[in-house]
Design a protein around this motif. Structure first.
Motif, PDB file in Angstrom:
ATOM      1  N   LEU A  20       0.826  -1.209   0.000  1.00 46.06           N
ATOM      2  CA  LEU A  20       0.000   0.000   0.000  1.00 46.06           C
ATOM      3  C   LEU A  20       0.861   1.260   0.000  1.00 46.06           C
ATOM      4  CD1 LEU A  20      -2.766  -1.037   2.573  1.00 46.06           C
ATOM      5  CD2 LEU A  20      -3.034  -0.746   0.096  1.00 46.06           C
ATOM      6  N   LEU A  21       1.901   1.269   0.828  1.00 46.18           N
ATOM      7  CA  LEU A  21       2.802   2.419   0.863  1.00 46.18           C
ATOM      8  C   LEU A  21       3.478   2.634  -0.484  1.00 46.18           C
ATOM      9  CD1 LEU A  21       4.420   1.741   4.350  1.00 46.18           C
ATOM     10  CD2 LEU A  21       2.962   3.694   3.770  1.00 46.18           C
ATOM     11  N   THR A  22       3.887   1.546  -1.113  1.00 47.05           N
ATOM     12  CA  THR A  22       4.531   1.637  -2.421  1.00 47.05           C
ATOM     13  C   THR A  22       3.566   2.179  -3.467  1.00 47.05           C
ATOM     14  OG1 THR A  22       5.984  -0.226  -1.874  1.00 47.05           O
ATOM     15  CG2 THR A  22       5.734   0.313  -4.211  1.00 47.05           C
ATOM     16  N   ALA A  23       2.321   1.703  -3.417  1.00 50.49           N
ATOM     17  CA  ALA A  23       1.315   2.168  -4.374  1.00 50.49           C
ATOM     18  C   ALA A  23       1.027   3.657  -4.214  1.00 50.49           C
ATOM     19  CB  ALA A  23       0.029   1.364  -4.206  1.00 50.49           C
ATOM     20  N   ILE A  24       1.160   4.163  -2.988  1.00 49.70           N
ATOM     21  CA  ILE A  24       0.906   5.584  -2.738  1.00 49.70           C
ATOM     22  C   ILE A  24       2.109   6.435  -3.106  1.00 49.70           C
ATOM     23  CG2 ILE A  24       0.496   7.306  -0.932  1.00 49.70           C
ATOM     24  CD1 ILE A  24      -1.110   5.128   0.558  1.00 49.70           C
ATOM     25  N   PHE A  25       3.286   6.064  -2.588  1.00 53.18           N
ATOM     26  CA  PHE A  25       4.429   6.972  -2.654  1.00 53.18           C
ATOM     27  C   PHE A  25       5.260   6.866  -3.924  1.00 53.18           C
ATOM     28  CE2 PHE A  25       3.689   7.026   1.974  1.00 53.18           C
ATOM     29  CZ  PHE A  25       3.643   8.414   2.158  1.00 53.18           C
ATOM     30  N   ARG A  30       7.553   9.921  -8.413  1.00 53.75           N
ATOM     31  CA  ARG A  30       7.878  10.021  -9.833  1.00 53.75           C
ATOM     32  C   ARG A  30       7.279  11.286 -10.445  1.00 53.75           C
ATOM     33  NH1 ARG A  30      12.359   7.368 -10.827  1.00 53.75           N
ATOM     34  NH2 ARG A  30      12.380   5.600  -9.395  1.00 53.75           N
ATOM     35  N   TRP A  31       6.052  11.600 -10.064  1.00 52.58           N
ATOM     36  CA  TRP A  31       5.361  12.751 -10.650  1.00 52.58           C
ATOM     37  C   TRP A  31       5.825  14.080 -10.052  1.00 52.58           C
ATOM     38  CZ3 TRP A  31       0.066   9.987  -9.631  1.00 52.58           C
ATOM     39  CH2 TRP A  31      -0.096   8.955 -10.565  1.00 52.58           C
ATOM     40  N   PHE A  32       6.195  14.062  -8.772  1.00 51.49           N
ATOM     41  CA  PHE A  32       6.537  15.309  -8.087  1.00 51.49           C
ATOM     42  C   PHE A  32       7.924  15.246  -7.460  1.00 51.49           C
ATOM     43  CE2 PHE A  32       1.933  14.571  -7.732  1.00 51.49           C
ATOM     44  CZ  PHE A  32       1.454  15.690  -8.409  1.00 51.49           C
ATOM     45  N   ALA A  33       8.857  14.560  -8.116  1.00 48.79           N
ATOM     46  CA  ALA A  33      10.176  14.324  -7.532  1.00 48.79           C
ATOM     47  C   ALA A  33      10.920  15.614  -7.233  1.00 48.79           C
ATOM     48  CB  ALA A  33      11.011  13.454  -8.457  1.00 48.79           C
ATOM     49  N   LEU A  34      11.510  15.676  -6.035  1.00 52.42           N
ATOM     50  CA  LEU A  34      12.406  16.777  -5.701  1.00 52.42           C
ATOM     51  C   LEU A  34      13.764  16.561  -6.335  1.00 52.42           C
ATOM     52  CD1 LEU A  34      13.245  19.282  -4.017  1.00 52.42           C
ATOM     53  CD2 LEU A  34      13.779  17.689  -2.149  1.00 52.42           C
ATOM     54  N   LYS A  35      14.285  15.357  -6.230  1.00 52.40           N
ATOM     55  CA  LYS A  35      15.576  15.004  -6.817  1.00 52.40           C
ATOM     56  C   LYS A  35      15.409  13.713  -7.612  1.00 52.40           C
ATOM     57  CE  LYS A  35      18.191  17.072  -2.988  1.00 52.40           C
ATOM     58  NZ  LYS A  35      18.814  18.173  -3.741  1.00 52.40           N
ATOM     59  N   ASP A 132      13.988   9.278   0.339  1.00 54.90           N
ATOM     60  CA  ASP A 132      12.664   8.945  -0.185  1.00 54.90           C
ATOM     61  C   ASP A 132      11.889   8.237   0.914  1.00 54.90           C
ATOM     62  OD1 ASP A 132      13.405   6.218  -0.176  1.00 54.90           O
ATOM     63  OD2 ASP A 132      14.111   6.315  -2.233  1.00 54.90           O
ATOM     64  N   PHE A 133      10.668   7.827   0.641  1.00 54.86           N
ATOM     65  CA  PHE A 133       9.804   7.320   1.710  1.00 54.86           C
ATOM     66  C   PHE A 133      10.368   6.098   2.409  1.00 54.86           C
ATOM     67  CE2 PHE A 133       8.488   4.448  -1.608  1.00 54.86           C
ATOM     68  CZ  PHE A 133       7.888   3.351  -0.993  1.00 54.86           C
ATOM     69  N   MET A 134      11.142   5.264   1.699  1.00 54.72           N
ATOM     70  CA  MET A 134      11.671   4.056   2.317  1.00 54.72           C
ATOM     71  C   MET A 134      12.795   4.341   3.313  1.00 54.72           C
ATOM     72  SD  MET A 134      10.063   1.315   1.789  1.00 54.72           S
ATOM     73  CE  MET A 134      11.298   0.199   2.446  1.00 54.72           C
ATOM     74  N   VAL A 135      13.397   5.531   3.245  1.00 53.69           N
ATOM     75  CA  VAL A 135      14.449   5.882   4.197  1.00 53.69           C
ATOM     76  C   VAL A 135      13.882   5.961   5.611  1.00 53.69           C
ATOM     77  CG1 VAL A 135      16.047   7.738   4.881  1.00 53.69           C
ATOM     78  CG2 VAL A 135      15.925   7.008   2.498  1.00 53.69           C
ATOM     79  N   ASN A 136      12.581   6.162   5.731  1.00 55.06           N
ATOM     80  CA  ASN A 136      11.960   6.151   7.057  1.00 55.06           C
ATOM     81  C   ASN A 136      12.273   4.864   7.810  1.00 55.06           C
ATOM     82  OD1 ASN A 136      10.027   6.902   9.178  1.00 55.06           O
ATOM     83  ND2 ASN A 136       8.809   5.240   8.328  1.00 55.06           N
ATOM     84  N   ASN A 188      10.320  11.833  -1.341  1.00 59.79           N
ATOM     85  CA  ASN A 188      11.089  12.630  -2.305  1.00 59.79           C
ATOM     86  C   ASN A 188      10.114  13.419  -3.188  1.00 59.79           C
ATOM     87  OD1 ASN A 188      13.129  13.603  -4.033  1.00 59.79           O
ATOM     88  ND2 ASN A 188      12.978  11.802  -5.358  1.00 59.79           N
ATOM     89  N   VAL A 189       9.447  14.395  -2.568  1.00 58.02           N
ATOM     90  CA  VAL A 189       8.509  15.241  -3.296  1.00 58.02           C
ATOM     91  C   VAL A 189       8.865  16.704  -3.065  1.00 58.02           C
ATOM     92  CG1 VAL A 189       6.608  13.582  -3.299  1.00 58.02           C
ATOM     93  CG2 VAL A 189       6.861  15.165  -1.376  1.00 58.02           C
ATOM     94  N   ARG A 190       8.612  17.535  -4.052  1.00 61.11           N
ATOM     95  CA  ARG A 190       9.022  18.938  -3.996  1.00 61.11           C
ATOM     96  C   ARG A 190       7.924  19.862  -3.476  1.00 61.11           C
ATOM     97  NH1 ARG A 190       8.466  17.558  -9.464  1.00 61.11           N
ATOM     98  NH2 ARG A 190       6.756  18.608 -10.557  1.00 61.11           N
ATOM     99  N   TRP A 191       6.918  19.328  -2.856  1.00 56.39           N
ATOM    100  CA  TRP A 191       5.798  20.134  -2.399  1.00 56.39           C
ATOM    101  C   TRP A 191       6.212  21.117  -1.309  1.00 56.39           C
ATOM    102  CZ3 TRP A 191       2.305  15.279  -1.404  1.00 56.39           C
ATOM    103  CH2 TRP A 191       1.916  14.735  -2.637  1.00 56.39           C
ATOM    104  N   ARG A 192       5.661  22.335  -1.397  1.00 58.35           N
ATOM    105  CA  ARG A 192       5.699  23.293  -0.297  1.00 58.35           C
ATOM    106  C   ARG A 192       4.258  23.642   0.035  1.00 58.35           C
ATOM    107  NH1 ARG A 192      10.862  24.973   1.166  1.00 58.35           N
ATOM    108  NH2 ARG A 192       9.654  25.531   3.027  1.00 58.35           N
ATOM    109  N   LEU A 193       3.915  23.614   1.290  1.00 62.05           N
ATOM    110  CA  LEU A 193       2.516  23.675   1.703  1.00 62.05           C
ATOM    111  C   LEU A 193       2.160  24.932   2.481  1.00 62.05           C
ATOM    112  CD1 LEU A 193       2.079  19.919   2.688  1.00 62.05           C
ATOM    113  CD2 LEU A 193       1.614  21.022   0.495  1.00 62.05           C
ATOM    114  N   GLY A 194       2.957  25.995   2.306  1.00 61.97           N
ATOM    115  CA  GLY A 194       2.613  27.282   2.874  1.00 61.97           C
ATOM    116  C   GLY A 194       2.409  27.239   4.380  1.00 61.97           C
TER     117      GLY A 194
END
Length: 289
Positions: A20-25, A30-35, A132-136, A188-194
């Motif tokens: 499930l985590l893989t399907a989400i992250f 890939r779509w919003f990669a920071l690096k 990335d998410f797996m580094v958690n 690994n996403v480049r989002w900024r959420l104000g």
């Protein structure tokens, strides 16, 4: 035979969660990669092993001390206190439990940076040079036990960690929220959420915790950044870190990383207490995008 069946069932449940985590992250990264990162990056096998190890071993190690703590508290805390806690509605007990656990875990996390022998274990988590998410999941089991103890002990002392607190759902809800948040802040996403970044932890907030050289030892809170503001360790500029990891390389093998805290002869000196030489948090540091 029962123990084997229980273990197999636990591994199966963890595998479902991982799917499930893989399907989400994975799509989000890939779509919003920071690096940019390859589909199969280095040490992904280690991180997968850590995922299973750290969802099984720390819980086993924590079971005895937490049971002993619960028994002790039953004898020293007035029964009426815990009855009052159990009577709290979920809309009160869940936020309260999250805040209490996060403050406790904050100090466990911070001490893991400021006490050299604890840093030897925590350095495994910071050894990742790509986030990335797996580094958690990449963490030494001893490090996980220390941080979880700091988060769970206050919960138990306040009666928020037992199955009876506000119904048996409370500990499970806190664990699920904390787990999902931990994977999210490493993504690994480049989002900024104000303004949201001032209220809850985000990738921008936590990526600065993993910086290699610039403003190290910041942003310890897992869920609420205002806890770092409260204790003087908040840092959130408009830009992202240039590099992640630690100056002292660790072994690329799983066994080498697990044994490193016990076998490394050279000093591990990255930790610097906030009041002992790290960059001070001034008004210019408390920036948002």
């Amino acid at each position: 035979m029962t123990d084997v069946s229980t273990f197999a069932m636990q591994v199966m449940k963890l595998s479902v969660w991982l799917a499930l985590l893989t399907a989400i992250f994975v799509p989000l990264e890939r779509w919003f990669a920071l690096k940019a990162s390859p589909w199969r990056r280095a040490e992904i096998g280690n991180d997968l092993a850590y995922y299973f190890i750290n969802n099984i071993v720390p819980a086993m190690l924590l079971a005895l001390p937490l049971a002993a703590l619960a028994t002790l508290l039953q004898h020293v805390v007035p029964a009426g206190f815990y009855e009052g806690v159990r009577a709290l509605p979920l809309w009160v007990s869940i936020p309260l439990g999250l805040v209490v656990a996060d403050i406790g875990a904050y100090w466990g996390h911070r001490l893991s940076h400021e006490i050299p022998w604890l840093w030897r274990f925590h350095a495994v988590h910071h050894s990742a040079e790509h986030i990335d998410f797996m580094v958690n999941s990449r963490a030494h089991p001893i490090d996980m036990v220390v941080t979880r103890l700091f988060g769970l002990v206050p919960l138990y002392m306040l009666g928020l960690g037992s199955a009876g607190a506000a119904g048996s759902i409370l500990p499970a809800v806190i664990a699920i929220i904390g787990t999902l948040a931990a994977f999210f802040v490493h993504a690994n996403v480049r989002w900024r959420l104000g303004p949201i970044e001032q209220l809850v932890a985000t990738p921008a907030f936590h990526h600065w915790h993993h910086t290699r050289t610039d403003h190290i030892n910041r942003n310890y809170a897992a869920t609420f950044p205002w806890i770092d503001r409260l204790f003087g360790s908040f840092y959130l500029p408009a830009h992202w870190p240039d590099a992640y990891g630690i100056p002292e390389p660790l072994s690329p093998t799983l066994s080498g990383q697990l044994l490193a805290p016990f076998t490394r002869s050279e000093p591990v000196v990255r930790p610097v207490p906030i009041g002992g030489g790290a960059q001070p948090v001034g008004e210019g540091d408390l920036r948002t995008p």
